[in-house]
Design a protein around this motif. Structure first.
Motif, PDB file in Angstrom:
ATOM      1  N   VAL A  58       0.854  -1.229  -0.221  1.00 35.95           N
ATOM      2  CA  VAL A  58      -0.099   0.044  -0.043  1.00 35.95           C
ATOM      3  C   VAL A  58       0.901   1.395   0.232  1.00 35.95           C
ATOM      4  CG1 VAL A  58      -1.775   1.442   1.484  1.00 35.95           C
ATOM      5  CG2 VAL A  58      -2.136  -1.212   1.182  1.00 35.95           C
ATOM      6  N   LEU A  59       1.939   1.301   0.970  1.00 35.54           N
ATOM      7  CA  LEU A  59       2.847   2.418   0.895  1.00 35.54           C
ATOM      8  C   LEU A  59       3.496   2.690  -0.286  1.00 35.54           C
ATOM      9  CD1 LEU A  59       4.025   1.767   4.675  1.00 35.54           C
ATOM     10  CD2 LEU A  59       2.679   3.761   3.887  1.00 35.54           C
ATOM     11  N   GLN A  60       3.843   1.525  -1.067  1.00 43.82           N
ATOM     12  CA  GLN A  60       4.780   1.417  -2.586  1.00 43.82           C
ATOM     13  C   GLN A  60       3.688   2.241  -3.275  1.00 43.82           C
ATOM     14  OE1 GLN A  60       7.818   0.687  -2.676  1.00 43.82           O
ATOM     15  NE2 GLN A  60       7.875   1.575  -4.761  1.00 43.82           N
ATOM     16  N   ALA A  61       2.548   1.800  -3.374  1.00 49.01           N
ATOM     17  CA  ALA A  61       1.635   2.442  -4.272  1.00 49.01           C
ATOM     18  C   ALA A  61       1.173   4.106  -3.911  1.00 49.01           C
ATOM     19  CB  ALA A  61       0.273   1.823  -4.254  1.00 49.01           C
ATOM     20  N   ALA A  62       1.426   4.339  -2.791  1.00 53.88           N
ATOM     21  CA  ALA A  62       1.117   5.754  -2.443  1.00 53.88           C
ATOM     22  C   ALA A  62       2.137   6.729  -2.868  1.00 53.88           C
ATOM     23  CB  ALA A  62       0.944   5.973  -0.741  1.00 53.88           C
ATOM     24  N   THR A  63       2.272   6.774  -3.948  1.00 54.91           N
ATOM     25  CA  THR A  63       3.406   7.631  -4.609  1.00 54.91           C
ATOM     26  C   THR A  63       3.497   9.275  -4.129  1.00 54.91           C
ATOM     27  OG1 THR A  63       2.082   7.998  -6.683  1.00 54.91           O
ATOM     28  CG2 THR A  63       3.521   6.217  -6.560  1.00 54.91           C
ATOM     29  N   ASN A  64       2.461  10.031  -3.635  1.00 50.01           N
ATOM     30  CA  ASN A  64       2.125  11.265  -3.226  1.00 50.01           C
ATOM     31  C   ASN A  64       2.112  11.228  -1.813  1.00 50.01           C
ATOM     32  OD1 ASN A  64       2.358  12.708  -5.856  1.00 50.01           O
ATOM     33  ND2 ASN A  64       0.389  11.356  -6.440  1.00 50.01           N
ATOM     34  N   MET A  65       2.045  10.262  -1.092  1.00 50.31           N
ATOM     35  CA  MET A  65       1.663  10.337   0.282  1.00 50.31           C
ATOM     36  C   MET A  65       2.710  10.924   1.029  1.00 50.31           C
ATOM     37  SD  MET A  65      -0.806   9.300   2.445  1.00 50.31           S
ATOM     38  CE  MET A  65      -1.615   8.342   1.262  1.00 50.31           C
ATOM     39  N   LYS A  66       2.372  12.137   2.002  1.00 49.50           N
ATOM     40  CA  LYS A  66       3.324  12.531   2.883  1.00 49.50           C
ATOM     41  C   LYS A  66       2.972  11.999   4.409  1.00 49.50           C
ATOM     42  CE  LYS A  66       3.823  15.537  -0.462  1.00 49.50           C
ATOM     43  NZ  LYS A  66       2.673  15.016  -1.411  1.00 49.50           N
ATOM     44  N   VAL A  67       2.099  11.456   4.674  1.00 47.58           N
ATOM     45  CA  VAL A  67       1.699  11.260   6.267  1.00 47.58           C
ATOM     46  C   VAL A  67       0.670  10.264   6.227  1.00 47.58           C
ATOM     47  CG1 VAL A  67       0.306  13.348   6.460  1.00 47.58           C
ATOM     48  CG2 VAL A  67       0.976  12.088   8.478  1.00 47.58           C
ATOM     49  N   VAL A  68       0.497   9.354   7.392  1.00 51.26           N
ATOM     50  CA  VAL A  68      -0.312   8.414   7.764  1.00 51.26           C
ATOM     51  C   VAL A  68      -0.342   8.798   8.995  1.00 51.26           C
ATOM     52  CG1 VAL A  68      -0.889   5.839   8.258  1.00 51.26           C
ATOM     53  CG2 VAL A  68       0.443   6.455   5.928  1.00 51.26           C
ATOM     54  N   GLY A  69      -1.820   8.801   9.199  1.00 53.66           N
ATOM     55  CA  GLY A  69      -2.350   9.002  10.846  1.00 53.66           C
ATOM     56  C   GLY A  69      -3.061   8.015  11.245  1.00 53.66           C
ATOM     57  N   ARG A  70      -2.715   7.530  12.507  1.00 55.25           N
ATOM     58  CA  ARG A  70      -3.530   6.510  13.124  1.00 55.25           C
ATOM     59  C   ARG A  70      -4.510   7.399  14.311  1.00 55.25           C
ATOM     60  NH1 ARG A  70      -6.354   3.557  16.309  1.00 55.25           N
ATOM     61  NH2 ARG A  70      -5.619   1.660  17.129  1.00 55.25           N
ATOM     62  N   ALA A  71      -5.858   7.411  14.278  1.00 55.06           N
ATOM     63  CA  ALA A  71      -6.656   7.846  15.266  1.00 55.06           C
ATOM     64  C   ALA A  71      -6.854   6.991  16.439  1.00 55.06           C
ATOM     65  CB  ALA A  71      -8.097   8.198  14.611  1.00 55.06           C
ATOM     66  N   GLY A  72      -5.789   7.121  17.201  1.00 55.92           N
ATOM     67  CA  GLY A  72      -5.670   5.962  18.156  1.00 55.92           C
ATOM     68  C   GLY A  72      -4.229   5.928  18.637  1.00 55.92           C
ATOM     69  N   THR A  73      -3.810   5.044  19.458  1.00 51.44           N
ATOM     70  CA  THR A  73      -2.317   4.838  19.943  1.00 51.44           C
ATOM     71  C   THR A  73      -1.537   3.829  19.112  1.00 51.44           C
ATOM     72  OG1 THR A  73      -3.286   5.410  22.373  1.00 51.44           O
ATOM     73  CG2 THR A  73      -1.213   4.331  21.748  1.00 51.44           C
ATOM     74  N   GLY A  74      -2.184   2.459  19.143  1.00 57.00           N
ATOM     75  CA  GLY A  74      -1.061   1.481  18.510  1.00 57.00           C
ATOM     76  C   GLY A  74      -1.105   1.846  16.952  1.00 57.00           C
ATOM     77  N   VAL A  75       0.217   1.359  16.286  1.00 58.14           N
ATOM     78  CA  VAL A  75       0.472   1.621  14.983  1.00 58.14           C
ATOM     79  C   VAL A  75       0.943   0.339  14.519  1.00 58.14           C
ATOM     80  CG1 VAL A  75       0.683   3.951  14.985  1.00 58.14           C
ATOM     81  CG2 VAL A  75       2.675   2.517  15.418  1.00 58.14           C
ATOM     82  N   ASP A  76       0.602  -0.757  14.999  1.00 57.81           N
ATOM     83  CA  ASP A  76       0.817  -2.237  14.582  1.00 57.81           C
ATOM     84  C   ASP A  76       0.292  -2.484  13.145  1.00 57.81           C
ATOM     85  OD1 ASP A  76      -1.090  -2.035  16.911  1.00 57.81           O
ATOM     86  OD2 ASP A  76      -1.361  -4.123  16.474  1.00 57.81           O
ATOM     87  N   ASN A  77      -0.943  -1.649  12.910  1.00 52.45           N
ATOM     88  CA  ASN A  77      -1.525  -1.943  11.481  1.00 52.45           C
ATOM     89  C   ASN A  77      -0.753  -1.169  10.332  1.00 52.45           C
ATOM     90  OD1 ASN A  77      -2.949   0.148  12.699  1.00 52.45           O
ATOM     91  ND2 ASN A  77      -4.377   0.349  11.406  1.00 52.45           N
TER      92      ASN A  77
END
Length: 527
Positions: A58-77
């Protein structure tokens, strides 16, 4: 152009509303994995809870992505390693669900002590058995809290009101700090024999996986009770089942599991054990917590995209420091000098000398310098403070920071090792958005050379400035480039002088100087 944000999990509408109010374009829609892979390239930011799996592909396909935000604490996903290598910032909202998670922990502790869920279930089936469900007071019991951050602290304060003695362990929180909120900090080997209840509030990392296991249970009091409202896997679930069956563990309260939902065969026995109190990952599932994390992640995104600061960064501590108003000019200067250093060739080591005694925070400088160097060397615009240091490590580039006895306001000096030779590049901050190059290898640029736009670097030996400039301008004109400014460094009679031309349009190509006597093209760089 407004930032385009995709929200793929159920997040309170206050999040999208705040983003839109602050000029962002927002799409909130649940997508399949295939749909996400197809559409993610259209977005600058992604907001998720725990349902969407932000994997490497998913991240490889996100060619314009600057930031991923997790609305919560854990980021294991979220695949943090893949995000970091791609230069994508990952942020979370660690404070948003603190109170909800702490209260849920306390509820599980009380429920275990008084057998509340079991008694409730039998009454609903028509039974009335007071003797079977006789419990224990919490007063005077010892609660061990592993992880004394926000949630651990709130659990301690609440359970102290029951009269519990609170002890704990955290490798980061100093003993004098935990003492302020009533927790005696102890090493783990001193905790196990004392604890009547153990609750874990740590991230799931290799060091904490199966933190509670057969060996730990064997060192605890018979009948110790355990709680996990953090992450599945911190307590070894198969070990837990064995110790519940033997009576060494007197009860367990689990809100999180290795498998969610639990499907493996051993879960049938574990979840149905009479001493087990379990809930389906409800620690943050309150209306207040969900509203809070939605507000916080939206505010963090707006602050980030406006360039006003950074809150909640998971994989870019140096970026958070660099984006402060005090350090932003240093960030621009360090990155620009790094780009100039790429003109010199393939470096193996860069020593960064801070010549301003007023500069206090220097931790971000290596990432800033090497991000500029790698960008200058490769032209890859995705290189930034998030992925620069991992990339430098892969290439074997070493960086260090020293303070100089030489005092010069807002000045940095880079000493770069290229093969067996060493070169120096010096600059100073001119404004929040631009740095000045003041010298290359002790050849100075009087007044400073603004490091912006498209710059073409040349060297010349024994040439007068006028004839050198004329040769460069003529060569640029043949390529349909115009020099908006020309600079020449000082040089001794037999020394090499540096020439720099600011050109339009932007260029990265080599400039043919076959007709220019004594002038040599070195490199073109875009700042």
């Amino acid at each position: 152009m407004p930032a385009k944000i995709l929200i793929t999990d159920p997040v309170d509408a206050v999040c999208a509303n705040y983003l839109i109010k602050n000029g962002c374009h927002v799409d909130q829609i649940k997508l399949s994995k295939e749909q996400l892979l197809e559409n993610i390239k259209n977005y600058d930011g992604l907001i998720v809870r725990s349902e969407t799996k932000v994997t490497a592909d998913v991240l490889q396909a996100a060619t314009n992505m600057k930031v991923v935000g997790r609305a919560g604490t854990g980021v294991d996903n979220v695949d943090l390693d893949a995000a970091t290598k791609r230069g994508i910032l990952v942020m979370n909202t660690p404070g948003g669900n603190t109170l909800s998670a702490a209260e849920h922990t306390c509820a599980l502790i009380a429920s275990m002590a008084r057998n509340i869920p079991q008694a409730c279930a039998t009454m609903k089936n028509g039974a009335w058995d007071r003797k079977l469900f006789s419990g224990n007071e919490l007063y005077g019991k010892t609660l061990a809290i592993l992880g004394l951050g926000r949630i651990g602290k709130e659990v301690a304060l609440r359970m102290q009101s029951y009269g519990m003695k609170t002890i704990g362990y955290d490798p980061i929180v100093p003993a004098e700090v935990s003492k302020e909120f009533g927790v005696e900090s102890l090493p783990l080997d001193k905790i196990w024999p004392q604890a009547d209840f153990i609750t874990v509030h740590v991230p799931l990392i290799p060091q904490t996986k199966h933190l509670i296991n057969d060996e730990v249970f064997s060192r605890c009091k018979k009948g110790v009770r355990v709680v996990n409202v953090a992450r599945g896997g911190i307590i070894d679930e198969e070990s837990l089942l064995r110790n519940l069956k033997s009576g060494q563990c007197g009860g367990a309260g689990l809100d999180v599991f290795v498998e969610e939902p639990p499907k493996s065969e051993y879960y049938k026995e574990l979840l149905n054990h009479p001493k087990m109190v379990c809930t389906p990952h409800l620690g943050a599932s309150t209306s207040e917590a969900q509203l809070r994390v939605a507000e916080e992640i939206a505010e963090q995104f707006v602050t980030f995209f406006k360039g006003e600061g950074l809150v909640g960064a998971v994989n870019a501590g140096s970026l958070a420091v660099a984006m402060s108003s005090t350090n932003k000019p240093w960030l621009i200067l360090a990155r620009s000098l790094g780009t100039v250093t790429s003109v010199l060739g393939a470096v193996s080591n860069i020593e960064i000398t801070v010549q301003d005694p007023n500069m206090k925070e220097t931790s971000f400088l290596p990432a800033a310098v090497v991000s500029g160097y790698l960008y200058g060397s490769t032209g890859d615009k995705n290189i930034n403070l998030i992925n620069a240091m991992p990339l430098a490590n892969e290439k074997g580039i070493k960086l260090s920071v020293v303070k100089s006895d030489t005092v010069e306001a807002k000045s940095l000096k880079l000493t770069a090792t290229v093969g067996t030779a060493k070169f120096t590049v010096v600059g100073k901050s001119a404004s929040d958005n631009m740095g000045l190059l003041t010298s290359i290898d002790e050849n100075s640029f009087p007044g400073g050379l603004p490091m912006d736009g498209s710059l073409v670097f040349f060297t010349g030996t024994g040439s007068q400035a006028g004839s050198g400039f004329s040769s460069i301008e003529a060569s640029l004109a043949k390529k349909n480039y115009a020099a908006s400014a020309l600079y020449r460094s000082t040089a001794g009679k037999d020394q090499v002088a540096w020439y720099v031309a600011r050109v339009t349009p932007d260029t990265k190509e080599a400039i043919d100087l076959s007709d220019a006597t004594g002038i040599k093209f070195i490199s073109s760089k875009k700042f």
